[in-house]
Motif scaffolding. Structure first.
Motif, PDB file in Angstrom:
ATOM      1  N   LEU A   1      -1.581  -4.597 -46.544  1.00 57.93           N
ATOM      2  CA  LEU A   1      -2.771  -5.098 -45.866  1.00 57.93           C
ATOM      3  C   LEU A   1      -3.363  -4.041 -44.943  1.00 57.93           C
ATOM      4  CD1 LEU A   1      -1.643  -8.716 -44.854  1.00 57.93           C
ATOM      5  CD2 LEU A   1      -3.368  -8.120 -46.571  1.00 57.93           C
ATOM      6  N   THR A   2      -4.677  -3.952 -44.963  1.00 54.86           N
ATOM      7  CA  THR A   2      -5.404  -3.013 -44.105  1.00 54.86           C
ATOM      8  C   THR A   2      -6.068  -3.787 -42.974  1.00 54.86           C
ATOM      9  OG1 THR A   2      -5.826  -1.513 -45.944  1.00 54.86           O
ATOM     10  CG2 THR A   2      -7.272  -1.324 -44.029  1.00 54.86           C
ATOM     11  N   ILE A   3      -5.871  -3.325 -41.747  1.00 56.29           N
ATOM     12  CA  ILE A   3      -6.429  -3.985 -40.579  1.00 56.29           C
ATOM     13  C   ILE A   3      -7.274  -3.011 -39.768  1.00 56.29           C
ATOM     14  CG2 ILE A   3      -4.280  -3.572 -39.280  1.00 56.29           C
ATOM     15  CD1 ILE A   3      -4.875  -6.162 -37.717  1.00 56.29           C
ATOM     16  N   THR A   4      -8.456  -3.441 -39.391  1.00 49.59           N
ATOM     17  CA  THR A   4      -9.354  -2.622 -38.581  1.00 49.59           C
ATOM     18  C   THR A   4      -9.270  -3.083 -37.132  1.00 49.59           C
ATOM     19  OG1 THR A   4     -10.870  -2.356 -40.442  1.00 49.59           O
ATOM     20  CG2 THR A   4     -11.727  -1.854 -38.241  1.00 49.59           C
ATOM     21  N   VAL A   5      -8.943  -2.147 -36.244  1.00 53.69           N
ATOM     22  CA  VAL A   5      -8.777  -2.457 -34.826  1.00 53.69           C
ATOM     23  C   VAL A   5      -9.857  -1.728 -34.035  1.00 53.69           C
ATOM     24  CG1 VAL A   5      -7.174  -2.452 -32.875  1.00 53.69           C
ATOM     25  CG2 VAL A   5      -6.285  -2.613 -35.219  1.00 53.69           C
ATOM     26  N   PRO A   6     -10.624  -2.444 -33.191  1.00 52.63           N
ATOM     27  CA  PRO A   6     -11.650  -1.771 -32.381  1.00 52.63           C
ATOM     28  C   PRO A   6     -11.006  -0.884 -31.328  1.00 52.63           C
ATOM     29  CG  PRO A   6     -11.412  -4.052 -31.695  1.00 52.63           C
ATOM     30  CD  PRO A   6     -10.567  -3.891 -32.931  1.00 52.63           C
ATOM     31  N   ASP A   7     -11.807  -0.083 -30.619  1.00 53.55           N
ATOM     32  CA  ASP A   7     -11.229   0.783 -29.590  1.00 53.55           C
ATOM     33  C   ASP A   7     -10.575  -0.068 -28.504  1.00 53.55           C
ATOM     34  OD1 ASP A   7     -13.063   0.199 -27.369  1.00 53.55           O
ATOM     35  OD2 ASP A   7     -14.548   1.299 -28.516  1.00 53.55           O
ATOM     36  N   ARG A   8      -9.741   0.560 -27.697  1.00 53.09           N
ATOM     37  CA  ARG A   8      -8.849  -0.166 -26.804  1.00 53.09           C
ATOM     38  C   ARG A   8      -9.584  -1.078 -25.828  1.00 53.09           C
ATOM     39  NH1 ARG A   8      -4.524  -2.864 -26.928  1.00 53.09           N
ATOM     40  NH2 ARG A   8      -3.003  -2.528 -25.285  1.00 53.09           N
ATOM     41  N   GLU A   9     -10.661  -0.610 -25.243  1.00 55.24           N
ATOM     42  CA  GLU A   9     -11.379  -1.422 -24.261  1.00 55.24           C
ATOM     43  C   GLU A   9     -11.991  -2.662 -24.904  1.00 55.24           C
ATOM     44  OE1 GLU A   9     -11.332  -1.249 -20.969  1.00 55.24           O
ATOM     45  OE2 GLU A   9      -9.825   0.299 -21.379  1.00 55.24           O
TER      46      GLU A   9
ATOM     47  N   SER B   1     -19.940  -6.624 -34.088  1.00 56.05           N
ATOM     48  CA  SER B   1     -20.852  -5.775 -33.314  1.00 56.05           C
ATOM     49  C   SER B   1     -20.206  -4.498 -32.816  1.00 56.05           C
ATOM     50  CB  SER B   1     -21.388  -6.572 -32.113  1.00 56.05           C
ATOM     51  OG  SER B   1     -20.324  -6.944 -31.245  1.00 56.05           O
ATOM     52  N   SER B   2     -18.884  -4.337 -33.042  1.00 59.46           N
ATOM     53  CA  SER B   2     -18.186  -3.135 -32.575  1.00 59.46           C
ATOM     54  C   SER B   2     -18.454  -1.968 -33.522  1.00 59.46           C
ATOM     55  CB  SER B   2     -16.681  -3.398 -32.491  1.00 59.46           C
ATOM     56  OG  SER B   2     -15.990  -2.234 -32.107  1.00 59.46           O
ATOM     57  N   ALA B   3     -18.935  -0.869 -32.955  1.00 52.04           N
ATOM     58  CA  ALA B   3     -19.302   0.293 -33.773  1.00 52.04           C
ATOM     59  C   ALA B   3     -18.144   1.265 -33.957  1.00 52.04           C
ATOM     60  CB  ALA B   3     -20.491   1.013 -33.148  1.00 52.04           C
ATOM     61  N   THR B   4     -17.087   1.109 -33.159  1.00 50.77           N
ATOM     62  CA  THR B   4     -15.967   2.048 -33.223  1.00 50.77           C
ATOM     63  C   THR B   4     -14.676   1.298 -33.500  1.00 50.77           C
ATOM     64  OG1 THR B   4     -15.609   1.885 -30.835  1.00 50.77           O
ATOM     65  CG2 THR B   4     -17.075   3.635 -31.631  1.00 50.77           C
ATOM     66  N   GLY B   5     -13.704   2.023 -34.006  1.00 51.47           N
ATOM     67  CA  GLY B   5     -12.410   1.422 -34.294  1.00 51.47           C
ATOM     68  C   GLY B   5     -11.647   2.279 -35.279  1.00 51.47           C
ATOM     69  N   SER B   6     -10.441   1.861 -35.586  1.00 49.21           N
ATOM     70  CA  SER B   6      -9.602   2.594 -36.531  1.00 49.21           C
ATOM     71  C   SER B   6      -9.002   1.628 -37.532  1.00 49.21           C
ATOM     72  CB  SER B   6      -8.486   3.341 -35.799  1.00 49.21           C
ATOM     73  OG  SER B   6      -7.664   2.428 -35.082  1.00 49.21           O
ATOM     74  N   THR B   7      -8.714   2.119 -38.717  1.00 49.48           N
ATOM     75  CA  THR B   7      -8.149   1.300 -39.786  1.00 49.48           C
ATOM     76  C   THR B   7      -6.752   1.807 -40.115  1.00 49.48           C
ATOM     77  OG1 THR B   7     -10.331   0.848 -40.700  1.00 49.48           O
ATOM     78  CG2 THR B   7      -8.461   0.513 -42.147  1.00 49.48           C
ATOM     79  N   THR B   8      -5.819   0.874 -40.249  1.00 49.09           N
ATOM     80  CA  THR B   8      -4.451   1.233 -40.588  1.00 49.09           C
ATOM     81  C   THR B   8      -3.862   0.138 -41.464  1.00 49.09           C
ATOM     82  OG1 THR B   8      -2.303   1.914 -39.664  1.00 49.09           O
ATOM     83  CG2 THR B   8      -3.449   0.120 -38.534  1.00 49.09           C
ATOM     84  N   THR B   9      -2.653   0.342 -41.927  1.00 44.53           N
ATOM     85  CA  THR B   9      -1.969  -0.664 -42.747  1.00 44.53           C
ATOM     86  C   THR B   9      -0.799  -1.261 -41.967  1.00 44.53           C
ATOM     87  OG1 THR B   9      -0.408   0.910 -43.717  1.00 44.53           O
ATOM     88  CG2 THR B   9      -2.539   0.609 -44.840  1.00 44.53           C
ATOM     89  N   PHE B  10      -0.336  -2.408 -42.422  1.00 40.80           N
ATOM     90  CA  PHE B  10       0.818  -3.030 -41.783  1.00 40.80           C
ATOM     91  C   PHE B  10       2.063  -2.160 -41.982  1.00 40.80           C
ATOM     92  CE2 PHE B  10      -1.987  -6.301 -41.053  1.00 40.80           C
ATOM     93  CZ  PHE B  10      -1.416  -7.414 -40.467  1.00 40.80           C
ATOM     94  N   ALA B  11       2.151  -1.479 -43.111  1.00 44.57           N
ATOM     95  CA  ALA B  11       3.277  -0.580 -43.342  1.00 44.57           C
ATOM     96  C   ALA B  11       3.294   0.536 -42.305  1.00 44.57           C
ATOM     97  CB  ALA B  11       3.202   0.005 -44.753  1.00 44.57           C
TER      98      ALA B  11
END
Length: 344
Positions: A275-283, A123-133
């Motif tokens: 690996l790509t991981i999507t992390v929601p915003d901090r709050e 349900s989270s509409a915001t976030g960022s995607t990054t890799t483990f590297a």
């Protein structure tokens, strides 16, 4: 009673009621006659006295160990009177039932973690995607595989090796059998466990994940494991990472990587880096991690209690089956569900 006569010597269990099945390979059956309580027979079989009999009489073949079934009937096993058998089995059975209940609680809490993570991330509409590297490059995540131990390096005093089979979903079950000598500690580097490490199985059964608990001994990781160690601060918590490895984003990527060879399923360090991981915003992440932390503590406490109950059962088992402790049925109050334990 079912037991293994090859490879997993000493393993045994009662056939559940209502189940009809044919015995598989390397399995045999003991069927108690009148005067023998099946549950007590199981505990007597699992007790240290009879387990030592198995070890002493096992046949060591070229590839596996086995029990010579033609000799088994002559092996001694201690069986007191039927009333004593039933009372002892009742005490040990209560401990096993309570341990099993705690395992069920832990598994339910894990399912709630999965559902909570999927619901909030979905349900989270915001976030960022990054890799483990990239996370490693930023210095917020350290990861690596285990230490490749050479046979001459084994010995005590030393660190126990945590192997892939000893990492289960949400818990570690160390055997503490093989140790790497303390003289090799310098060579182990960061491959020595720390409390809070997230540990992932990367060979064979890929994807089992756990967090090293506060009461765990120090380990050296085996090569079939990958550890993940977060810096402080980091963009997410260890509970988020634990839940992420159990979630669909990781599972989808792992399915495409782990079967790339003709050998057993395997994730290499190169695979992990990509690996790509999507992390929601901090709050959102903080709120989610607080919920996950509460649920994970319930997982750990339930497994902790199950371990304590099993340890108590293992202490009582040889003494009850040998007759050193006597169990008598009593009226009124009792120590364990209507049974009293006394020293013979």
């Amino acid at each position: 009673m079912l037991f293994s006569y090859e490879t997993r010597l000493g393993a045994a269990a009662l056939m559940p009621r209502g189940v009809r099945a044919c015995l598989g390979r390397r399995m045999a059956i003991l069927r108690p006659r009148a005067g023998v309580d099946p549950q007590f027979l199981l505990y007597a079989f699992l007790g240290s006295e009879f387990q030592e009999t198995i070890r002493r009489n096992a046949v060591h073949g070229a590839t596996v160990e086995r029990i010579p079934l033609n000799e088994l009937p002559a092996w001694p096993i201690r069986l007191p009177g039927l009333a004593v058998q039933r009372a002892a089995a009742r005490v040990l059975g209560v401990l096993d039932e309570k341990a099993s209940l705690n395992i069920q609680i832990a598994e339910t809490a894990l399912q709630l973690m999965d559902a909570t993570f999927a619901s909030i991330i979905g349900s989270s509409a915001t976030g960022s995607t990054t890799t483990f590297a990239e996370l490693s490059h930023q210095g917020v995540l350290e990861f690596g595989d285990g230490y490749r131990t050479k046979r001459p390096e084994l010995g005590k005093p030393g660190l126990p090796i945590l192997r892939v089979a000893e990492v289960q979903d949400g818990r570690v079950t160390p055997s503490l059998i093989d140790h790497v000598s303390d003289s090799r500690r310098g060579a182990m580097g960061n491959k020595v466990s720390r409390v809070g490490d997230v540990v992932l199985t990367t060979k064979g059964t890929v994807g089992r994940v756990s967090i090293i608990p506060a009461d765990a001994p120090e380990f050296v990781y085996s090569p079939q494991l990958c550890f993940f160690r977060l810096a402080d601060p980091s963009p997410f918590s260890r509970y988020f990472m634990f839940a992420w490895f159990r979630g669909e984003e990781f599972r989808r990527q792992a399915r495409g990587m782990k079967s790339q060879t003709d050998m057993a399923d395997y994730l290499s360090l190169s695979d992990i880096k990509s690996l790509t991981i999507t992390v929601p915003d901090r709050e959102v992440e903080r709120s989610l991690s607080r919920k996950l932390a509460v649920l994970h503590e319930r997982v750990e406490s339930a497994y902790r209690e199950a371990r304590s109950l099993k340890a108590l059962r293992n202490v009582l088992l040889p003494e009850l089956t040998s007759g050193e402790l006597r169990v008598e049925e009593v009226e009124g109050e009792s120590i364990i569900d209507g049974a009293e334990i006394s020293v013979a």
